[in-house]
Motif scaffolding. Sequence first.
Motif, PDB file in Angstrom:
ATOM      1  N   UNK A 198       0.865  -1.193   0.000  1.00 37.32           N
ATOM      2  CA  UNK A 198       0.000   0.000   0.000  1.00 37.32           C
ATOM      3  C   UNK A 198       0.893   1.232   0.000  1.00 37.32           C
ATOM      4  N   UNK A 199       0.592   2.161  -0.898  1.00 37.14           N
ATOM      5  CA  UNK A 199       1.376   3.384  -1.004  1.00 37.14           C
ATOM      6  C   UNK A 199       0.493   4.600  -0.765  1.00 37.14           C
ATOM      7  N   UNK A 200       1.115   5.657  -0.278  1.00 34.57           N
ATOM      8  CA  UNK A 200       0.414   6.889   0.070  1.00 34.57           C
ATOM      9  C   UNK A 200       0.411   7.863  -1.098  1.00 34.57           C
TER      10      UNK A 200
ATOM     11  N   UNK B  25       2.180  11.530  12.658  1.00 34.92           N
ATOM     12  CA  UNK B  25       2.069  10.320  13.469  1.00 34.92           C
ATOM     13  C   UNK B  25       0.850   9.489  13.063  1.00 34.92           C
ATOM     14  N   UNK B  26      -0.264  10.160  12.819  1.00 36.04           N
ATOM     15  CA  UNK B  26      -1.488   9.454  12.442  1.00 36.04           C
ATOM     16  C   UNK B  26      -1.318   8.813  11.074  1.00 36.04           C
ATOM     17  N   UNK B  27      -0.698   9.532  10.159  1.00 39.91           N
ATOM     18  CA  UNK B  27      -0.486   9.006   8.808  1.00 39.91           C
ATOM     19  C   UNK B  27       0.401   7.761   8.846  1.00 39.91           C
ATOM     20  N   UNK B  28       1.482   7.823   9.603  1.00 39.87           N
ATOM     21  CA  UNK B  28       2.397   6.674   9.686  1.00 39.87           C
ATOM     22  C   UNK B  28       1.703   5.456  10.283  1.00 39.87           C
ATOM     23  N   UNK B  29       0.847   5.704  11.274  1.00 38.09           N
ATOM     24  CA  UNK B  29       0.129   4.596  11.911  1.00 38.09           C
ATOM     25  C   UNK B  29      -0.819   3.909  10.927  1.00 38.09           C
ATOM     26  N   UNK B  30      -1.561   4.709  10.155  1.00 37.52           N
ATOM     27  CA  UNK B  30      -2.527   4.137   9.212  1.00 37.52           C
ATOM     28  C   UNK B  30      -1.812   3.412   8.079  1.00 37.52           C
ATOM     29  N   UNK B  31      -0.759   4.008   7.544  1.00 38.99           N
ATOM     30  CA  UNK B  31      -0.013   3.379   6.461  1.00 38.99           C
ATOM     31  C   UNK B  31       0.586   2.048   6.915  1.00 38.99           C
ATOM     32  N   UNK B  32       1.114   2.022   8.131  1.00 35.84           N
ATOM     33  CA  UNK B  32       1.679   0.784   8.667  1.00 35.84           C
ATOM     34  C   UNK B  32       0.599  -0.282   8.824  1.00 35.84           C
TER      35      UNK B  32
ATOM     36  N   UNK C 185     -10.076  -3.049   3.551  1.00 36.74           N
ATOM     37  CA  UNK C 185     -11.359  -2.447   3.916  1.00 36.74           C
ATOM     38  C   UNK C 185     -11.552  -2.478   5.437  1.00 36.74           C
ATOM     39  N   UNK C 186     -11.076  -3.527   6.076  1.00 39.80           N
ATOM     40  CA  UNK C 186     -11.133  -3.612   7.542  1.00 39.80           C
ATOM     41  C   UNK C 186     -10.327  -2.471   8.157  1.00 39.80           C
ATOM     42  N   UNK C 187      -9.142  -2.207   7.593  1.00 42.05           N
ATOM     43  CA  UNK C 187      -8.293  -1.122   8.095  1.00 42.05           C
ATOM     44  C   UNK C 187      -8.969   0.224   7.867  1.00 42.05           C
ATOM     45  N   UNK C 188      -9.552   0.413   6.686  1.00 40.16           N
ATOM     46  CA  UNK C 188     -10.215   1.685   6.385  1.00 40.16           C
ATOM     47  C   UNK C 188     -11.326   1.973   7.396  1.00 40.16           C
ATOM     48  N   UNK C 189     -12.121   0.975   7.718  1.00 42.92           N
ATOM     49  CA  UNK C 189     -13.203   1.162   8.672  1.00 42.92           C
ATOM     50  C   UNK C 189     -12.674   1.442  10.074  1.00 42.92           C
TER      51      UNK C 189
ATOM     52  N   UNK D  31      -6.991  14.662   5.281  1.00 46.28           N
ATOM     53  CA  UNK D  31      -7.208  13.783   4.129  1.00 46.28           C
ATOM     54  C   UNK D  31      -6.015  12.868   3.899  1.00 46.28           C
ATOM     55  N   UNK D  32      -6.324  11.601   3.698  1.00 48.03           N
ATOM     56  CA  UNK D  32      -5.319  10.609   3.307  1.00 48.03           C
ATOM     57  C   UNK D  32      -5.882   9.767   2.164  1.00 48.03           C
ATOM     58  N   UNK D  33      -5.024   9.458   1.207  1.00 46.17           N
ATOM     59  CA  UNK D  33      -5.431   8.590   0.112  1.00 46.17           C
ATOM     60  C   UNK D  33      -4.364   7.523  -0.086  1.00 46.17           C
ATOM     61  N   UNK D  34      -4.796   6.277  -0.158  1.00 52.48           N
ATOM     62  CA  UNK D  34      -3.874   5.152  -0.277  1.00 52.48           C
ATOM     63  C   UNK D  34      -4.215   4.316  -1.508  1.00 52.48           C
TER      64      UNK D  34
END
Length: 250
Positions: free
Chosen positions: A34-36, A45-52, A81-85, A94-97
Amino acid sequence: MTFAAVLCCVMTATVFTACGDDDTSYPATYRYEVRLEQGSVAYTQELQEVLAAFNHAVGADAYYQTMLKSPKDEEMKAECEVVRKRYENIQSAYMKFYLIRITATAEPGKEAKGDVIATYELGQALTTPYVTYSFASSEDEAYAALEAKKEELGDSLYKLNRRTLLKIVGRHTSYSTSQSLYEQTFSDVFGKYFKESQNDEEQIILHCEGIAETCSTEPLAVDVTVSVSKIGLLDKKETKIWEKTFKANM
């Protein structure tokens, strides 16, 4: 007879070897990551957590990633989809992956191919409009017009006019940068994203008018225009919220 037999064996061996080369196969292997999207606006910090979390879900966080013998697109989409929810209420704007399937083979000269198979968006901007504010001016035209009047004005008045332009529009070239009073005043606003607010716009306009009033009595031999616009984070729509043309007063 002997020569004919040897020739027959050689021809048979040659044909057999050629067929073996044509039958060489290079089975494909697959992996996911998955890429950002670079246009994301988020707390680090929030972005790194979600991407990980996304990359953990597709097995892309291990030092040695297992190569799959067959695609698992639907399974990987479901995991993402589980992670997105899980993170649908994040505080970032805003984040887009992008979920990417990478296909590789051992075939010489053939590089691995990456295909985007799904996208995932998160953030407050999905439900609340976010905007940034930008400054624009007729800087180049104003300085060019002033240079054309340099001899007419004389050295002293020319320098006074340059100081006036520096206050109103600044100077931005490849070798030097000088910010205008507008850029200095809104250094923590221009280029950053905020929830769209009528009150914020009114405050920006109020400060812009104040700066214009301050500069209105400065000597100015040429016309110059400045403006402030708002730009939507997602729709990229640009709307001018304030504009002022300083007319030559000498």
